[in-house]
Write a protein that holds these residues in place. Structure first.
Motif, PDB file in Angstrom:
ATOM      1  N   PRO A  13      35.481  29.864  49.267  1.00 15.11           N
ATOM      2  CA  PRO A  13      36.156  31.044  48.717  1.00 15.11           C
ATOM      3  C   PRO A  13      35.840  31.260  47.238  1.00 15.11           C
ATOM      4  CG  PRO A  13      37.675  29.811  50.097  1.00 15.11           C
ATOM      5  CD  PRO A  13      36.427  28.974  49.959  1.00 15.11           C
ATOM      6  N   ALA A  14      35.589  32.503  46.910  1.00 13.21           N
ATOM      7  CA  ALA A  14      35.325  32.901  45.525  1.00 13.21           C
ATOM      8  C   ALA A  14      35.787  34.340  45.360  1.00 13.21           C
ATOM      9  CB  ALA A  14      33.837  32.774  45.199  1.00 13.21           C
ATOM     10  N   HIS A  15      36.368  34.623  44.237  1.00 16.66           N
ATOM     11  CA  HIS A  15      36.846  35.982  43.980  1.00 16.66           C
ATOM     12  C   HIS A  15      35.653  36.948  43.973  1.00 16.66           C
ATOM     13  CE1 HIS A  15      38.723  39.425  42.080  1.00 16.66           C
ATOM     14  NE2 HIS A  15      39.888  38.880  42.431  1.00 16.66           N
ATOM     15  N   PRO A  16      35.818  38.145  44.526  1.00 18.56           N
ATOM     16  CA  PRO A  16      34.711  39.119  44.557  1.00 18.56           C
ATOM     17  C   PRO A  16      34.089  39.417  43.191  1.00 18.56           C
ATOM     18  CG  PRO A  16      36.485  39.853  45.979  1.00 18.56           C
ATOM     19  CD  PRO A  16      36.996  38.640  45.249  1.00 18.56           C
ATOM     20  N   LEU A  17      34.841  39.238  42.108  1.00 21.33           N
ATOM     21  CA  LEU A  17      34.270  39.449  40.772  1.00 21.33           C
ATOM     22  C   LEU A  17      33.252  38.371  40.423  1.00 21.33           C
ATOM     23  CD1 LEU A  17      37.448  40.497  38.717  1.00 21.33           C
ATOM     24  CD2 LEU A  17      35.819  41.958  39.943  1.00 21.33           C
ATOM     25  N   LYS A  18      33.178  37.317  41.231  1.00 17.30           N
ATOM     26  CA  LYS A  18      32.240  36.210  41.006  1.00 17.30           C
ATOM     27  C   LYS A  18      31.016  36.288  41.931  1.00 17.30           C
ATOM     28  CE  LYS A  18      34.347  33.953  37.766  1.00 17.30           C
ATOM     29  NZ  LYS A  18      33.652  33.665  36.510  1.00 17.30           N
ATOM     30  N   TRP A  19      30.869  37.402  42.647  1.00 17.99           N
ATOM     31  CA  TRP A  19      29.725  37.590  43.543  1.00 17.99           C
ATOM     32  C   TRP A  19      28.649  38.393  42.836  1.00 17.99           C
ATOM     33  CZ3 TRP A  19      32.706  40.055  48.253  1.00 17.99           C
ATOM     34  CH2 TRP A  19      33.665  39.159  48.725  1.00 17.99           C
ATOM     35  N   ALA A  20      27.399  37.950  42.922  1.00 15.58           N
ATOM     36  CA  ALA A  20      26.248  38.684  42.374  1.00 15.58           C
ATOM     37  C   ALA A  20      25.318  39.043  43.528  1.00 15.58           C
ATOM     38  CB  ALA A  20      25.515  37.831  41.349  1.00 15.58           C
ATOM     39  N   PHE A  21      24.997  40.313  43.644  1.00 18.28           N
ATOM     40  CA  PHE A  21      24.084  40.809  44.676  1.00 18.28           C
ATOM     41  C   PHE A  21      22.723  40.993  44.017  1.00 18.28           C
ATOM     42  CE2 PHE A  21      28.357  41.998  45.704  1.00 18.28           C
ATOM     43  CZ  PHE A  21      28.458  41.884  47.082  1.00 18.28           C
ATOM     44  N   LEU A  22      21.715  40.245  44.462  1.00 17.20           N
ATOM     45  CA  LEU A  22      20.427  40.231  43.778  1.00 17.20           C
ATOM     46  C   LEU A  22      19.306  40.721  44.682  1.00 17.20           C
ATOM     47  CD1 LEU A  22      19.071  37.684  41.355  1.00 17.20           C
ATOM     48  CD2 LEU A  22      17.732  38.051  43.408  1.00 17.20           C
ATOM     49  N   ILE A  77      30.671  43.469  41.618  1.00 17.79           N
ATOM     50  CA  ILE A  77      31.957  44.143  41.745  1.00 17.79           C
ATOM     51  C   ILE A  77      32.715  43.931  40.437  1.00 17.79           C
ATOM     52  CG2 ILE A  77      34.159  44.103  42.980  1.00 17.79           C
ATOM     53  CD1 ILE A  77      32.519  43.054  45.440  1.00 17.79           C
ATOM     54  N   ASP A  78      33.329  45.006  39.943  1.00 19.33           N
ATOM     55  CA  ASP A  78      34.213  44.867  38.789  1.00 19.33           C
ATOM     56  C   ASP A  78      35.474  45.685  39.036  1.00 19.33           C
ATOM     57  OD1 ASP A  78      33.674  47.522  38.128  1.00 19.33           O
ATOM     58  OD2 ASP A  78      32.439  47.043  36.407  1.00 19.33           O
ATOM     59  N   ALA A  79      36.352  45.739  38.062  1.00 22.80           N
ATOM     60  CA  ALA A  79      37.648  46.399  38.245  1.00 22.80           C
ATOM     61  C   ALA A  79      37.508  47.890  38.567  1.00 22.80           C
ATOM     62  CB  ALA A  79      38.504  46.211  36.999  1.00 22.80           C
ATOM     63  N   GLN A  80      36.409  48.519  38.148  1.00 22.93           N
ATOM     64  CA  GLN A  80      36.205  49.942  38.402  1.00 22.93           C
ATOM     65  C   GLN A  80      35.438  50.211  39.696  1.00 22.93           C
ATOM     66  OE1 GLN A  80      35.520  48.658  35.112  1.00 22.93           O
ATOM     67  NE2 GLN A  80      37.657  49.175  34.774  1.00 22.93           N
ATOM     68  N   GLY A  81      34.821  49.201  40.284  1.00 19.29           N
ATOM     69  CA  GLY A  81      34.046  49.400  41.506  1.00 19.29           C
ATOM     70  C   GLY A  81      32.841  48.484  41.578  1.00 19.29           C
ATOM     71  N   PHE A  82      31.658  49.062  41.437  1.00 24.35           N
ATOM     72  CA  PHE A  82      30.415  48.300  41.582  1.00 24.35           C
ATOM     73  C   PHE A  82      29.458  48.715  40.485  1.00 24.35           C
ATOM     74  CE2 PHE A  82      26.313  47.194  43.495  1.00 24.35           C
ATOM     75  CZ  PHE A  82      26.584  45.943  44.037  1.00 24.35           C
ATOM     76  N   ARG A  83      28.863  47.747  39.811  1.00 25.09           N
ATOM     77  CA  ARG A  83      27.895  48.016  38.735  1.00 25.09           C
ATOM     78  C   ARG A  83      26.564  47.367  39.075  1.00 25.09           C
ATOM     79  NH1 ARG A  83      30.254  50.168  34.194  1.00 25.09           N
ATOM     80  NH2 ARG A  83      32.490  49.805  34.021  1.00 25.09           N
TER      81      ARG A  83
END
Length: 161
Positions: free
Chosen positions: A24-33, A56-62
């Protein structure tokens, strides 16, 4: 799910997708490469001239892109990529275990720099896609899944070959 709500995804979502290998890891700790390269052969002559990292960040996806205009900029690209990935715990790719990550590890080795991947958990979505769709679809290439499963047709895209 709305893109602004991605940060609310459950921390244990990746466990079942990875057959239990990703903790388990918070979605803010996921990097899509994903990488764009000078060829598909791999090895020391293939460069990743563009590396995209979505998060993923608080506003959505960057999406952050690391672009190498010239071969002399590779060390800088790799250094900045490592610096950026330091904030993430999970690497998510599509065919990244077989291609993107090994290619980047080679580029780091050639630059005599440590790569950031050993400390990250890695989920390659290709394997789950194959488990789900290989008996129903002729191809599990990402572009084919997008089209046949989601009904999305890429516009203005260049062929990957």
């Amino acid at each position: 799910m709305d893109i602004a709500d991605l940060a609310e995804l459950p921390e244990d979502l990746l466990g079942p997708l990875s057959a239990g290998t990703v903790e388990p890891a918070h979605p803010l700790k996921w990097a899509f490469l994903d990488t764009e390269t000078t060829g598909l052969a791999g090895g020391t002559g293939t460069y990743a001239f563009l590396v995209g990292v979505g998060a993923i960040d608080a506003q959505g996806f960057r999406l952050r892109q690391f672009f190498m205009r010239d071969f002399g900029e590779e060390a800088s690209l790799l250094w900045r990529l490592s610096e950026h990935l330091a904030q993430f715990d999970v690497l998510i790719t599509y065919n990244g275990k077989a291609y993107d990550q090994p290619l980047l590890e080679t580029r780091y080795r050639m630059a005599r720099a440590p790569h950031p991947f050993d400390r990250m958990q890695h989920l390659d979505l290709l394997f789950g896609a194959r488990r789900l769709w290989k008996l129903r679809l002729e191809s599990c290439r990402l572009v084919d899944l997008e089209n046949q499963i989601l009904g999305v047709e890429r516009q203005g895209d260049l062929p990957g070959r």
